[in-house]
Write a protein that holds these residues in place. Sequence first.
Motif, PDB file in Angstrom:
ATOM      1  N   TRP A  58      31.590  13.140 140.750  1.00 22.57           N
ATOM      2  CA  TRP A  58      31.990  12.844 139.369  1.00 22.57           C
ATOM      3  C   TRP A  58      30.787  13.111 138.467  1.00 22.57           C
ATOM      4  O   TRP A  58      29.819  12.366 138.467  1.00 22.57           O
ATOM      5  CB  TRP A  58      32.441  11.399 139.288  1.00 22.57           C
ATOM      6  N   GLN A  59      30.874  14.182 137.693  1.00 20.43           N
ATOM      7  CA  GLN A  59      29.732  14.651 136.916  1.00 20.43           C
ATOM      8  C   GLN A  59      29.857  14.250 135.448  1.00 20.43           C
ATOM      9  O   GLN A  59      30.814  14.666 134.786  1.00 20.43           O
ATOM     10  CB  GLN A  59      29.635  16.176 137.022  1.00 20.43           C
ATOM     11  N   PRO A  60      28.910  13.489 134.931  1.00 21.51           N
ATOM     12  CA  PRO A  60      28.983  13.080 133.522  1.00 21.51           C
ATOM     13  C   PRO A  60      28.599  14.208 132.564  1.00 21.51           C
ATOM     14  O   PRO A  60      27.549  14.197 131.927  1.00 21.51           O
ATOM     15  CB  PRO A  60      28.006  11.899 133.445  1.00 21.51           C
ATOM     16  N   ARG A  61      29.462  15.186 132.503  1.00 18.85           N
ATOM     17  CA  ARG A  61      29.277  16.309 131.597  1.00 18.85           C
ATOM     18  C   ARG A  61      30.654  16.749 131.119  1.00 18.85           C
ATOM     19  O   ARG A  61      31.651  16.636 131.839  1.00 18.85           O
ATOM     20  CB  ARG A  61      28.566  17.476 132.295  1.00 18.85           C
ATOM     21  N   ILE A  62      30.706  17.260 129.909  1.00 18.65           N
ATOM     22  CA  ILE A  62      31.967  17.696 129.308  1.00 18.65           C
ATOM     23  C   ILE A  62      31.942  19.208 129.168  1.00 18.65           C
ATOM     24  O   ILE A  62      31.002  19.783 128.604  1.00 18.65           O
ATOM     25  CB  ILE A  62      32.168  17.028 127.929  1.00 18.65           C
ATOM     26  N   ARG A  63      32.966  19.843 129.676  1.00 19.11           N
ATOM     27  CA  ARG A  63      33.044  21.301 129.629  1.00 19.11           C
ATOM     28  C   ARG A  63      33.351  21.769 128.215  1.00 19.11           C
ATOM     29  O   ARG A  63      34.305  21.323 127.588  1.00 19.11           O
ATOM     30  CB  ARG A  63      34.129  21.807 130.593  1.00 19.11           C
ATOM     31  N   LEU A  64      32.530  22.690 127.721  1.00 15.37           N
ATOM     32  CA  LEU A  64      32.725  23.249 126.380  1.00 15.37           C
ATOM     33  C   LEU A  64      33.323  24.651 126.427  1.00 15.37           C
ATOM     34  O   LEU A  64      33.935  25.098 125.469  1.00 15.37           O
ATOM     35  CB  LEU A  64      31.384  23.288 125.636  1.00 15.37           C
ATOM     36  N   GLY A  65      33.117  25.338 127.525  1.00 15.72           N
ATOM     37  CA  GLY A  65      33.599  26.711 127.673  1.00 15.72           C
ATOM     38  C   GLY A  65      33.104  27.263 128.983  1.00 15.72           C
ATOM     39  O   GLY A  65      32.669  26.513 129.859  1.00 15.72           O
ATOM     40  N   ASP A  66      33.139  28.573 129.143  1.00 11.48           N
ATOM     41  CA  ASP A  66      32.688  29.195 130.382  1.00 11.48           C
ATOM     42  C   ASP A  66      31.211  28.899 130.637  1.00 11.48           C
ATOM     43  O   ASP A  66      30.337  29.341 129.873  1.00 11.48           O
ATOM     44  CB  ASP A  66      32.909  30.713 130.323  1.00 11.48           C
ATOM     45  N   GLU A  67      30.963  28.123 131.696  1.00 12.66           N
ATOM     46  CA  GLU A  67      29.600  27.770 132.100  1.00 12.66           C
ATOM     47  C   GLU A  67      28.809  27.063 131.003  1.00 12.66           C
ATOM     48  O   GLU A  67      27.575  27.068 131.019  1.00 12.66           O
ATOM     49  CB  GLU A  67      28.838  29.020 132.573  1.00 12.66           C
ATOM     50  N   LYS A  68      29.511  26.448 130.065  1.00 10.38           N
ATOM     51  CA  LYS A  68      28.830  25.696 129.005  1.00 10.38           C
ATOM     52  C   LYS A  68      29.302  24.247 129.054  1.00 10.38           C
ATOM     53  O   LYS A  68      30.505  23.974 129.070  1.00 10.38           O
ATOM     54  CB  LYS A  68      29.112  26.303 127.629  1.00 10.38           C
ATOM     55  N   TYR A  69      28.324  23.330 129.057  1.00  8.41           N
ATOM     56  CA  TYR A  69      28.641  21.913 129.193  1.00  8.41           C
ATOM     57  C   TYR A  69      27.762  21.089 128.259  1.00  8.41           C
ATOM     58  O   TYR A  69      26.664  21.502 127.885  1.00  8.41           O
ATOM     59  CB  TYR A  69      28.407  21.435 130.629  1.00  8.41           C
ATOM     60  N   LYS A  70      28.265  19.914 127.942  1.00  9.95           N
ATOM     61  CA  LYS A  70      27.496  18.930 127.193  1.00  9.95           C
ATOM     62  C   LYS A  70      27.354  17.692 128.059  1.00  9.95           C
ATOM     63  O   LYS A  70      28.337  17.178 128.596  1.00  9.95           O
ATOM     64  CB  LYS A  70      28.218  18.576 125.885  1.00  9.95           C
ATOM     65  N   GLY A  71      26.130  17.216 128.203  1.00  3.41           N
ATOM     66  CA  GLY A  71      25.897  16.041 129.022  1.00  3.41           C
ATOM     67  C   GLY A  71      26.372  14.761 128.343  1.00  3.41           C
ATOM     68  O   GLY A  71      26.370  14.653 127.122  1.00  3.41           O
ATOM     69  N   VAL A  72      26.786  13.810 129.163  1.00  2.00           N
ATOM     70  CA  VAL A  72      27.142  12.475 128.692  1.00  2.00           C
ATOM     71  C   VAL A  72      26.006  11.550 129.105  1.00  2.00           C
ATOM     72  O   VAL A  72      25.653  11.481 130.287  1.00  2.00           O
ATOM     73  CB  VAL A  72      28.472  11.995 129.322  1.00  2.00           C
ATOM     74  N   THR A  73      25.407  10.842 128.175  1.00  2.00           N
ATOM     75  CA  THR A  73      24.227  10.049 128.491  1.00  2.00           C
ATOM     76  C   THR A  73      24.593   8.803 129.289  1.00  2.00           C
ATOM     77  O   THR A  73      25.654   8.196 129.097  1.00  2.00           O
ATOM     78  CB  THR A  73      23.482   9.616 127.219  1.00  2.00           C
ATOM     79  N   TYR A  74      23.709   8.445 130.182  1.00  2.00           N
ATOM     80  CA  TYR A  74      23.895   7.213 130.951  1.00  2.00           C
ATOM     81  C   TYR A  74      23.923   6.000 130.017  1.00  2.00           C
ATOM     82  O   TYR A  74      24.649   5.033 130.253  1.00  2.00           O
ATOM     83  CB  TYR A  74      22.767   7.047 131.965  1.00  2.00           C
ATOM     84  N   ARG A  75      23.135   6.084 128.955  1.00  2.00           N
ATOM     85  CA  ARG A  75      23.066   4.971 128.009  1.00  2.00           C
ATOM     86  C   ARG A  75      24.420   4.705 127.364  1.00  2.00           C
ATOM     87  O   ARG A  75      24.835   3.556 127.186  1.00  2.00           O
ATOM     88  CB  ARG A  75      22.011   5.300 126.939  1.00  2.00           C
ATOM     89  N   SER A  76      25.133   5.782 127.024  1.00  2.00           N
ATOM     90  CA  SER A  76      26.443   5.599 126.394  1.00  2.00           C
ATOM     91  C   SER A  76      27.464   5.051 127.390  1.00  2.00           C
ATOM     92  O   SER A  76      28.359   4.277 127.018  1.00  2.00           O
ATOM     93  CB  SER A  76      26.944   6.926 125.805  1.00  2.00           C
ATOM     94  N   ILE A  77      27.334   5.423 128.658  1.00  2.00           N
ATOM     95  CA  ILE A  77      28.229   4.888 129.683  1.00  2.00           C
ATOM     96  C   ILE A  77      27.962   3.401 129.886  1.00  2.00           C
ATOM     97  O   ILE A  77      28.883   2.571 129.894  1.00  2.00           O
ATOM     98  CB  ILE A  77      28.055   5.660 131.003  1.00  2.00           C
ATOM     99  N   ALA A  78      26.686   3.072 130.043  1.00  2.00           N
ATOM    100  CA  ALA A  78      26.319   1.666 130.244  1.00  2.00           C
ATOM    101  C   ALA A  78      26.680   0.805 129.035  1.00  2.00           C
ATOM    102  O   ALA A  78      26.988  -0.380 129.178  1.00  2.00           O
ATOM    103  CB  ALA A  78      24.819   1.556 130.525  1.00  2.00           C
ATOM    104  N   GLY A  79      26.659   1.427 127.853  1.00  2.00           N
ATOM    105  CA  GLY A  79      26.948   0.680 126.633  1.00  2.00           C
ATOM    106  C   GLY A  79      28.423   0.471 126.348  1.00  2.00           C
ATOM    107  O   GLY A  79      28.785  -0.142 125.337  1.00  2.00           O
ATOM    108  N   GLY A  80      29.288   0.993 127.212  1.00  2.00           N
ATOM    109  CA  GLY A  80      30.722   0.759 127.062  1.00  2.00           C
ATOM    110  C   GLY A  80      31.463   1.777 126.226  1.00  2.00           C
ATOM    111  O   GLY A  80      32.659   1.605 125.958  1.00  2.00           O
ATOM    112  N   ASN A  81      30.810   2.859 125.824  1.00  2.00           N
ATOM    113  CA  ASN A  81      31.444   3.848 124.958  1.00  2.00           C
ATOM    114  C   ASN A  81      32.595   4.600 125.623  1.00  2.00           C
ATOM    115  O   ASN A  81      33.415   5.208 124.937  1.00  2.00           O
ATOM    116  CB  ASN A  81      30.407   4.877 124.484  1.00  2.00           C
TER     117      ASN A  81
END
Length: 301
Positions: free
Chosen positions: A81-104
């Motif tokens: 389970w990878q905390p990244r969001i796919r934007l397009g072909d081989e392009k991704y945006k990371g999801v920060t651990y801080r935002s996950i821990a913070g309940g976002n």
Amino acid sequence: MRWKRFCATLGVGALVGTAQAASCGMFGLTVNTPFVLGAVEKKVGCSFTATRWFVDWKRPFPAYAALQFFKTPGRQLELSWQPRIRLGDEKYKGVTYRSIAGGNHDAYIRAFARSVRATGRTVSITFAPEMNGDWGEYQLSAKNTPKDFKRAWVHLHRIFREEKARVRWVWSPNIIYPTMKSSYRELYPGDAYVDEVGLDGYNWGTTNPWNRWKTFAQTFDQSYREVKKITGKPMQLGELSSVEKGGNKAAWIRDMCRLLPKYSRIRRVFWFHITDRNVDWRLTTSQGALDAFKDCVRKRS
């Protein structure tokens, strides 16, 4: 719905695989889609009881594919389970651990957990595999610290427990490398929140200028010893492979097979059966490699 369409197009047999074949023993397969299983199992002549595939952040739990997968008795599913969001072909945006821990992301996480629970089966989850790396969108940085990672892990663990989802949590860093920004100990969430530990490691051979051919022992020895220092949990090799270029892949597999019993904590080994960024890691890159693996399965089963 995407998984359901794929299943309908390819047929359940492509996903379920060779139900009648003997087990591949301690060996599992890491794939980018479960639909390659049937073809690979026919070639190796055994059934990969344990299989891993990848899910990016904001993607739902692939419930339909999982249920089809579980139709073969004894199947064990593990998700990276990878905390990244796919934007397009081989392009991704990371999801920060801080935002996950913070309940976002709690609504998404709870929906994911409920879908796991609905299967009625236990699913292993490797959250943020290779979190100690410096090459991916969700790995360590000034805004993504080891402390943030551990807080995110504990937060996920709590939500899945509250939702009564049956999950085995697998902590799986990359093998130690020269520019690593954090120690394993700094990144380990603690035995109360981890069921199994793993290592991802590859023999890159001479596929790029900064690597050289490495044996199985050169790939894993140091990292294996370091993980043993921080926990007594059972261990797996979550991603493992060798290339052909720069040496002899068949000999590398035979050497792996000979040495595995010396790594007594390793219970499971997932071969990385994927071509990634023009590097072919699959078992089937040569008849010699395939034959060596088949022989290893016979010896270790």
